[in-house]
Write a protein that holds these residues in place. Structure first.
Motif, mmCIF file in Angstrom:
data_model
loop_
_atom_site.group_PDB
_atom_site.id
_atom_site.type_symbol
_atom_site.label_atom_id
_atom_site.label_comp_id
_atom_site.label_asym_id
_atom_site.label_seq_id
_atom_site.Cartn_x
_atom_site.Cartn_y
_atom_site.Cartn_z
ATOM 1 N N MET A 1 0.727 -1.080 -0.203
ATOM 2 C CA MET A 1 0.158 -0.410 0.256
ATOM 3 C C MET A 1 1.133 1.090 0.338
ATOM 4 O O MET A 1 2.067 1.676 0.326
ATOM 5 C CB MET A 1 -0.796 -0.064 1.210
ATOM 6 N N LEU A 2 0.274 2.402 -1.388
ATOM 7 C CA LEU A 2 1.225 3.392 -1.018
ATOM 8 C C LEU A 2 0.548 4.750 -0.216
ATOM 9 O O LEU A 2 -0.424 4.352 0.753
ATOM 10 C CB LEU A 2 0.945 4.142 -2.334
ATOM 11 N N THR A 3 2.012 5.502 0.173
ATOM 12 C CA THR A 3 1.529 6.991 0.651
ATOM 13 C C THR A 3 1.678 7.683 0.502
ATOM 14 O O THR A 3 2.845 7.979 -0.332
ATOM 15 C CB THR A 3 2.436 6.366 2.211
ATOM 16 N N VAL A 195 19.532 7.305 -3.707
ATOM 17 C CA VAL A 195 18.826 7.091 -2.458
ATOM 18 C C VAL A 195 19.136 5.844 -1.921
ATOM 19 O O VAL A 195 18.151 4.836 -2.079
ATOM 20 C CB VAL A 195 17.248 8.446 -2.839
ATOM 21 N N PRO A 196 19.406 5.832 -0.263
ATOM 22 C CA PRO A 196 19.306 4.195 0.065
ATOM 23 C C PRO A 196 17.063 3.681 0.035
ATOM 24 O O PRO A 196 16.567 4.972 0.351
ATOM 25 C CB PRO A 196 19.208 4.198 1.514
ATOM 26 N N ALA A 197 17.320 2.761 0.339
ATOM 27 C CA ALA A 197 15.712 2.549 0.314
ATOM 28 C C ALA A 197 14.886 2.746 1.338
ATOM 29 O O ALA A 197 14.333 2.635 1.489
ATOM 30 C CB ALA A 197 15.541 0.713 0.011
ATOM 31 N N ASP A 198 15.656 2.383 2.448
ATOM 32 C CA ASP A 198 15.226 3.043 3.828
ATOM 33 C C ASP A 198 14.796 4.378 4.415
ATOM 34 O O ASP A 198 14.668 4.752 5.010
ATOM 35 C CB ASP A 198 15.816 2.305 5.241
ATOM 36 N N PHE A 230 7.254 4.573 -11.636
ATOM 37 C CA PHE A 230 8.101 5.046 -12.908
ATOM 38 C C PHE A 230 9.519 4.940 -11.380
ATOM 39 O O PHE A 230 10.616 4.476 -11.925
ATOM 40 C CB PHE A 230 8.402 6.523 -13.002
ATOM 41 N N LEU A 231 9.336 4.758 -10.143
ATOM 42 C CA LEU A 231 10.567 4.719 -9.392
ATOM 43 C C LEU A 231 10.651 3.888 -9.258
ATOM 44 O O LEU A 231 12.474 2.748 -9.492
ATOM 45 C CB LEU A 231 10.275 5.699 -7.866
ATOM 46 N N ALA A 232 10.304 2.577 -8.930
ATOM 47 C CA ALA A 232 10.061 0.777 -9.219
ATOM 48 C C ALA A 232 10.968 0.610 -10.280
ATOM 49 O O ALA A 232 12.280 0.154 -10.075
ATOM 50 C CB ALA A 232 9.529 0.138 -8.976
ATOM 51 N N GLU A 233 10.578 1.222 -11.183
ATOM 52 C CA GLU A 233 11.131 0.550 -12.214
ATOM 53 C C GLU A 233 12.546 0.986 -13.011
ATOM 54 O O GLU A 233 13.447 1.074 -13.115
ATOM 55 C CB GLU A 233 10.453 1.481 -13.743
ATOM 56 N N GLN A 241 7.164 -4.062 -3.774
ATOM 57 C CA GLN A 241 9.503 -3.609 -2.999
ATOM 58 C C GLN A 241 8.928 -1.555 -2.464
ATOM 59 O O GLN A 241 8.693 -1.982 -1.084
ATOM 60 C CB GLN A 241 9.390 -4.010 -3.176
ATOM 61 N N LEU A 242 8.571 -1.473 -4.227
ATOM 62 C CA LEU A 242 9.022 0.180 -3.270
ATOM 63 C C LEU A 242 7.758 0.657 -2.574
ATOM 64 O O LEU A 242 8.078 1.462 -1.810
ATOM 65 C CB LEU A 242 8.941 1.282 -4.568
ATOM 66 N N ALA A 243 6.391 0.025 -2.947
ATOM 67 C CA ALA A 243 5.530 1.119 -2.139
ATOM 68 C C ALA A 243 5.538 0.674 -0.371
ATOM 69 O O ALA A 243 5.243 1.428 0.207
ATOM 70 C CB ALA A 243 3.885 0.448 -2.493
ATOM 71 N N SER A 244 6.140 -0.561 -0.108
ATOM 72 C CA SER A 244 5.995 -1.519 1.317
ATOM 73 C C SER A 244 7.190 -0.674 2.226
ATOM 74 O O SER A 244 7.023 0.120 2.850
ATOM 75 C CB SER A 244 6.537 -2.713 1.659
#
Length: 259
Positions: A1-3, A195-198, A230-233, A241-244
């Motif tokens: 789910m996205l924020t 940018v780091p994933a966290d 776009f960022l995930a790609e 994964q990016l949303a989470s």
């Protein structure tokens, strides 16, 4: 789910939704957006963003005075800001910061206001939401001097990797908007890859800066899905994964929203 970590729900163009904010939020929810941060920009809209956060269980808000609103906010008051932060739906301070692109003549007043917001952040432990444009060194210098343990986020980031790296080293998060999808945003895309994933957040900044393929239209929270895809790609990860990751980052930065 996205924020959607930064949107102006009180300023949306609701024409595509029959004038209904409920419909606009439902459109976002139907696409997997589960949380919205509605941003305060001056004393006048503080009551509006708080009311919206009270009305919707998945909307939270911030309060602060935007650097470009200082022409009518001549004396930002720390006591006023502290009183607003007591509201249970307020999770952050801002947006605040420096903008020498549009109002270089207001630089001194902007720095005074930014310093006040940072001092209140230091006293309250709440994160700051930072707007910065053409004010790189002053922004970084003031953040370094404030030395906030809880840091904050540089929202709608448009600067280079050097600034991002220096902010990250101080514990700040980087939030990317639809600008990253624009044709001429190659330098920003290089930042987005690194940018780091966290430490990554996503936002719309709605009603401004709609991403491709909606560019030229009024932006809305549902379009954060395009930013995230776009960022995930770009980063070579699955959209889920990016949303989470970005939602977890949001809750880590704004723990009041997890309560």
């Amino acid at each position: 789910m996205l924020t959607d970590s930064h949107c102006h729900l009180d300023r949306l163009d609701l024409g595509a939704h029959g004038g209904s904010l409920d419909a606009a939020l439902d459109a976002a929810r139907s696409r997997g957006v589960s949380r919205f941060l509605c941003i305060g920009v001056d004393t006048a809209n503080a009551s509006e963003v708080k009311a919206l956060a009270e009305r919707y269980a998945d909307v939270w808000c911030s309060v602060g005075i935007h650097p470009l609103d200082l022409t009518r906010e001549q004396a930002p008051d720390a006591n006023w800001l502290k009183s607003q932060l007591a509201h249970p739906r307020v999770v952050g301070i801002g947006e605040t910061g420096l903008d020498y692109y549009y109002q270089p003549e207001m630089a001194e007043q902007q720095r005074a206001s930014f310093a006040m917001h940072l001092q209140v952040a230091a006293e309250t432990g709440l994160p700051v939401i930072i707007h910065t444009r053409d004010a790189r060194e002053d922004t970084l210098s003031m953040l370094r001097e404030a030395d906030l343990p809880q840091a904050g986020v540089l929202h709608c980031f448009t600067e280079d990797w050097d600034m991002a790296r220096r902010a990250l080293d101080m514990g700040y998060y980087i939030s990317l908007s639809g600008i990253v999808t624009f044709r001429n945003a190659d330098a920003l895309r290089e930042v987005a890859r690194q940018v780091p994933a966290d430490r990554l957040l996503v936002e719309t900044d709605a009603p401004y800066l709609a991403p491709v393929p909606h560019r030229g239209k009024p932006n809305e929270p549902a379009f954060v899905v395009e930013v995230a895809r776009f960022l995930a790609e770009l980063r070579g990860v699955e959209p889920e994964q990016l949303a989470s990751e970005t939602s977890q980052n949001f809750l880590r930065l704004f723990p009041r929203a997890a309560a």
